[in-house]
Design a protein around this motif. Structure first.
Motif, PDB file in Angstrom:
ATOM      1  N   LYS A 483       0.749  -0.659  -0.232  1.00 50.11           N
ATOM      2  CA  LYS A 483       0.287   0.195  -0.340  1.00 50.11           C
ATOM      3  C   LYS A 483       0.517   0.875   0.257  1.00 50.11           C
ATOM      4  O   LYS A 483       0.316   2.183  -0.815  1.00 50.11           O
ATOM      5  CB  LYS A 483      -1.170   0.035   1.012  1.00 50.11           C
ATOM      6  CG  LYS A 483      -1.516   0.511   1.094  1.00 50.11           C
ATOM      7  CD  LYS A 483      -2.566   1.030   2.348  1.00 50.11           C
ATOM      8  CE  LYS A 483      -3.951   2.507   2.323  1.00 50.11           C
ATOM      9  NZ  LYS A 483      -4.596   2.153   4.096  1.00 50.11           N
ATOM     10  N   TYR A 484       1.901   1.408   0.793  1.00 53.56           N
ATOM     11  CA  TYR A 484       2.584   2.245   0.644  1.00 53.56           C
ATOM     12  C   TYR A 484       3.639   2.581  -0.709  1.00 53.56           C
ATOM     13  O   TYR A 484       3.450   4.206  -0.829  1.00 53.56           O
ATOM     14  CB  TYR A 484       3.358   2.600   1.962  1.00 53.56           C
ATOM     15  CG  TYR A 484       5.075   3.566   2.018  1.00 53.56           C
ATOM     16  CD1 TYR A 484       4.212   4.562   2.503  1.00 53.56           C
ATOM     17  CD2 TYR A 484       6.037   3.441   2.314  1.00 53.56           C
ATOM     18  CE1 TYR A 484       4.648   6.045   2.654  1.00 53.56           C
ATOM     19  CE2 TYR A 484       6.651   4.882   2.091  1.00 53.56           C
ATOM     20  CZ  TYR A 484       6.569   5.548   2.909  1.00 53.56           C
ATOM     21  OH  TYR A 484       6.959   6.738   2.795  1.00 53.56           O
ATOM     22  N   LYS A 486       2.373   1.303  -3.214  1.00 52.56           N
ATOM     23  CA  LYS A 486       1.231   2.692  -4.554  1.00 52.56           C
ATOM     24  C   LYS A 486       1.246   3.951  -4.024  1.00 52.56           C
ATOM     25  O   LYS A 486       1.422   4.847  -5.476  1.00 52.56           O
ATOM     26  CB  LYS A 486       0.164   1.242  -4.452  1.00 52.56           C
ATOM     27  CG  LYS A 486       0.284  -0.198  -4.822  1.00 52.56           C
ATOM     28  CD  LYS A 486      -0.201  -0.269  -4.908  1.00 52.56           C
ATOM     29  CE  LYS A 486      -0.559  -1.573  -5.592  1.00 52.56           C
ATOM     30  NZ  LYS A 486      -1.715  -2.691  -5.423  1.00 52.56           N
ATOM     31  N   GLU A 487       1.396   3.788  -2.764  1.00 56.48           N
ATOM     32  CA  GLU A 487       0.739   5.598  -2.034  1.00 56.48           C
ATOM     33  C   GLU A 487       2.155   6.884  -3.339  1.00 56.48           C
ATOM     34  O   GLU A 487       1.926   7.215  -3.547  1.00 56.48           O
ATOM     35  CB  GLU A 487       1.109   5.389  -1.221  1.00 56.48           C
ATOM     36  CG  GLU A 487      -0.172   5.498  -0.063  1.00 56.48           C
ATOM     37  CD  GLU A 487      -0.305   5.731   1.826  1.00 56.48           C
ATOM     38  OE1 GLU A 487       0.940   6.050   1.889  1.00 56.48           O
ATOM     39  OE2 GLU A 487      -1.120   4.683   1.372  1.00 56.48           O
ATOM     40  N   LYS A 488       3.220   5.943  -3.110  1.00 54.13           N
ATOM     41  CA  LYS A 488       4.695   6.941  -3.194  1.00 54.13           C
ATOM     42  C   LYS A 488       4.905   6.608  -5.032  1.00 54.13           C
ATOM     43  O   LYS A 488       5.702   7.388  -5.124  1.00 54.13           O
ATOM     44  CB  LYS A 488       5.955   6.004  -2.897  1.00 54.13           C
ATOM     45  CG  LYS A 488       5.725   6.092  -1.372  1.00 54.13           C
ATOM     46  CD  LYS A 488       6.047   7.668  -1.037  1.00 54.13           C
ATOM     47  CE  LYS A 488       6.151   8.264   0.283  1.00 54.13           C
ATOM     48  NZ  LYS A 488       6.259   9.507   0.627  1.00 54.13           N
ATOM     49  N   GLY A 489       3.243   5.889  -5.508  1.00 46.03           N
ATOM     50  CA  GLY A 489       3.947   5.981  -7.036  1.00 46.03           C
ATOM     51  C   GLY A 489       4.967   4.862  -7.518  1.00 46.03           C
ATOM     52  O   GLY A 489       5.574   4.802  -9.106  1.00 46.03           O
ATOM     53  N   LEU A 490       5.079   3.560  -6.318  1.00 53.41           N
ATOM     54  CA  LEU A 490       6.214   2.938  -7.344  1.00 53.41           C
ATOM     55  C   LEU A 490       5.590   1.443  -7.354  1.00 53.41           C
ATOM     56  O   LEU A 490       4.548   0.829  -6.998  1.00 53.41           O
ATOM     57  CB  LEU A 490       7.011   2.411  -6.547  1.00 53.41           C
ATOM     58  CG  LEU A 490       7.755   3.641  -5.761  1.00 53.41           C
ATOM     59  CD1 LEU A 490       8.278   3.236  -4.399  1.00 53.41           C
ATOM     60  CD2 LEU A 490       9.056   3.872  -6.408  1.00 53.41           C
ATOM     61  N   THR A 491       5.949   0.603  -8.579  1.00 53.57           N
ATOM     62  CA  THR A 491       5.328  -0.060  -8.854  1.00 53.57           C
ATOM     63  C   THR A 491       5.832  -1.626  -7.969  1.00 53.57           C
ATOM     64  O   THR A 491       6.788  -1.253  -8.206  1.00 53.57           O
ATOM     65  CB  THR A 491       6.314  -0.445 -10.217  1.00 53.57           C
ATOM     66  OG1 THR A 491       5.577   0.130 -11.049  1.00 53.57           O
ATOM     67  CG2 THR A 491       4.990  -2.123 -11.276  1.00 53.57           C
TER      68      THR A 491
END
Length: 694
Positions: A483-484, A486-491
């Motif tokens: 979740k974290y 994805k919040e940071k825009g990472l795959t």
């Protein structure tokens, strides 16, 4: 001296064979049995087999031997996958050594002194003796060399002889054990007839199918009972042969940015301008190139294919580049071109200055030998008496070689001279007296000064990526990793069911340290390091630990969800078929709104329905049915089926029962060897701590 040279030339082969042979025919699978956590194991113990500890001091050299073998076989330097292969081969050899030797002792299998004597010196010697001691010209065992080797009292010779004799014993014991296993296999006439019919009896039938896809997944909600039923009916599928770990990971790219690319291009343009006017081409290339290409004549095909043809079409004095191909810029200065032999057959005498009293004496000796040869003395005899190279036993004969096989000084002399020349050259190995026996073929070669500059990320880009990875590692602790991220825009990428000694993982080119740490951690742990790959920094999180043995339902629940959902759908589709009745297949098809599909010439041994899938249950049911009767609904892989058999075509009787049995026994015998060794592994106590060391 001849014997010691023989030993030096063959010691590596004998050692590799003694360490790595270990009954390859039996090694059909790993016996990885991860025991207690590696940090609790003895710091030098790689593992144990039935209580016999395997020390890293003994195991490591065997891995190194295997790794060297792979590097010679596949070329290039060692990588993670090659290392994993070398470790697995050494481990399997250890398993075989312990388990099979226990079997030999239990069964009373031995090799007597008389047997060993025959295998060493008899009329039908061991394949190892033939391999190492055959005369290459005659193909016969060189008895003189063999006896000198066996009778030598030199420590190195004694050690190598003992290793060779032990491996010959092992090979003989393996053959005896193999024969025992094969001779235990028997095929009855009934089994032979069944096998023959399974491959030759033909079935023609018609079917109606209701596909699982006809029911939307969203409308099906499997219950706990559905999961339990499927799990209980398929428990054998959930046996985990070795412990595995799964982890999620995110990457922080260290690929060059647009600014990095521009900076490298500007640097390359400056290098090109200086390269064109450089007074010493070879020195300039050596200083400025990231990839070193020998400053010698090269044949076509040695360079990057994107520039090879272009460069070889240019005349001497031309300059090519900068050319960006792959991830690097190439610049080439064509110094000279000529036509040269494709290969050379040559002999040499190698003189080591340290063994003749220095450089001056080595030069004088080389010139003296050249003079004697030019006056008619035997090159082969002089090589046997004066050369320190292993080829001395063959009169200095080096065979036929192409460009790139020899050091540059030697290559230049051999390819630039002419047949019959005697030349003296110095290389890193000493002074060579070379006789050019024959030059074969002719093609264009070019002498090139070559500069290659890699398009790499700048230190600023790497530092920024590392800082981002470091910040993420600090911030993600105690949070939901996925979740974290994805919040940071990472795959978030997934590496699923990774074995402890695996040399690869999806999307990761250098994963060994990461895998080691994953096995040191617990489920849910964020691994403590920032892992460096070729073009990225990686942060990882352990998501699952699957121990060896039968996995519980909870461990496989998510994995089996699609199959359980299909099982629920199958019940629904069977009810639909039941409502349609069983009187006639055409009527059933009409009621369920599906066509009747004819199938011709299906055999039991190949249960594939054309255009559908492999349907074992359906085909098995067909061959167990009577013609003309409509079947009950059959649950398959793609859907539920009802069918009616039109008829069977029986094959002609077996023409040669003996040949049929023989063919089956050969196949069963080969499989039985692997099965026997697997049974030994299954019944052994094996602890594997390799992940601690590799």
């Amino acid at each position: 001296m001849g014997l010691m040279t023989f030993l030096r030339n063959r010691a590596g082969y004998i050692l590799v064979f003694a360490i790595g042979f270990a009954i390859v025919a039996f090694l059909v699978g790993d016996a990885i049995n991860v025991g207690k956590p590696f940090w609790a194991a003895n710091q030098k113990t790689v593992g144990s087999v039935d209580g016999k500890d395997i020390s890293i001091d003994e195991f490591g050299p065997k891995v190194d031997q295997n790794l060297n073998q792979f590097k010679q076989q596949y070329g290039g330097s060692a990588n993670a996958q090659m290392t994993a292969m070398a470790v697995d081969q050494a481990w399997n050899a250890e398993l075989a050594g312990v388990l099979l030797n226990k079997e030999y002792e239990r069964l009373g299998l031995t090799v007597s002194d008389d047997e060993l004597y025959d295998l060493l010196q008899g009329q039908n010697p061991s394949p190892l003796i033939k391999q190492y001691f055959s005369n290459p010209q005659t193909g016969q065992v060189d008895r003189v060399t063999l006896m000198n080797f066996l009778k030598s009292k030199e420590p190195q010779a004694v050690s190598q002889s003992n290793l060779l004799q032990q491996e010959i014993k092992n090979q003989s014991l393996q053959q005896k054990y193999s024969n025992l296993i094969r001779n235990s296999v028997y095929v009855t006439s009934l089994e032979a007839t069944d096998e023959y019919n399974n491959r030759n009896k033909l079935a023609n039938f018609k079917y109606v199918s209701l596909d699982y896809s006809s029911i939307p997944d969203a409308s099906v909600k499997p219950t706990d009972a559905d999961y339990s039923d499927y799990y209980d009916q398929n428990k054998a599928r959930f046996n985990n042969p070795q412990e595995t770990r799964s982890f999620d990971y995110v990457t922080f790219s260290i690929s060059p940015t647009a600014a990095d690319s521009l900076a490298v291009k500007n640097q390359v343009d400056k290098i090109a301008a200086n390269f064109k006017v450089a007074p010493n081409d070879s020195l300039f290339a050596a200083i400025n190139s990231d990839v070193k290409i020998p400053y010698t004549y090269l044949s076509k095909g040695k360079l990057d294919p994107a520039i090879d043809s272009a460069v070889f079409a240019l005349p001497a004095g031309s300059f090519y580049g900068p050319k960006l191909t792959g991830s690097s810029y190439k610049l080439v200065k064509v110094i000279d071109t000529r036509f040269s032999p494709d290969s050379v057959k040559a002999s040499h005498i190698l003189i080591d200055p340290a063994k003749v009293g220095g450089e001056d004496k080595a030069v004088k000796l080389a010139d003296s030998l050249k003079g004697l040869i030019l006056k008619g003395s035997s090159f082969a005899e002089l090589a046997k008496n004066y050369s320190v190279d292993g080829s001395k036993d063959k009169g200095g004969d080096l065979g036929t070689f192409g460009r790139g096989a020899m050091v540059p000084e030697f290559e230049s002399a051999a390819f630039n001279g002419k047949t019959g020349d005697i030349k003296v050259v110095k290389s890193q190995f000493g002074y060579h007296v070379i006789k050019i026996e024959k030059q074969i073929g002719s093609s264009k070669v070019a002498k090139l000064a070559y500069v290659e500059k890699t398009l790499a990320a700048s230190s600023k880009t790497q530092a920024a990526a590392y800082k981002a990875a470091s910040n993420f590692l600090n911030d993600v602790k105690g949070k939901d990793f996925s979740k974290y991220a994805k919040e940071k825009g990472l795959t978030v990428s997934v590496a699923d069911k990774i074995a402890p000694t695996q040399g690869f993982a999806p999307g990761l080119d250098n994963p060994r340290k990461l895998i080691q740490d994953a096995y040191a951690g617990d489920k849910g742990d964020v691994l403590p390091e920032i892992y460096t790959m070729t073009n990225a920094y990686v942060i990882a999180h352990v998501t699952d630990i699957r121990p060896k043995g039968t996995l519980p339902l909870e461990a496989v629940k998510k994995e089996i969800e699609p199959m359980v959902r299909n099982a629920v759908k199958a019940k629904m589709l069977k009810e639909k078929f039941d409502k349609a009745g069983k009187a006639d297949l055409n009527q059933i098809a009409s009621k369920v709104g599906r066509p009747v599909n004819p199938v011709q010439n299906i055999v039991f041994a190949n249960p594939i329905i054309p255009g559908v899938a492999q349907e074992n249950k359906l085909v098995g049911s067909v061959f167990g049915s009577q013609p003309g009767k409509v079947s009950a609904p059959v649950e398959g892989e793609r859907g539920v089926y009802m069918f009616s058999v039109d008829g069977f075509s029986n094959p002609a009787p077996i023409a040669n029962m003996f040949k049929q049995k023989e063919s089956m026994m050969l196949s069963l015998g080969q499989r039985s060897l692997g099965a026997a060794f697997q049974a030994l592994q299954d019944n052994a106590t094996i602890k594997d701590n390799r992940v601690k060391f590799y």
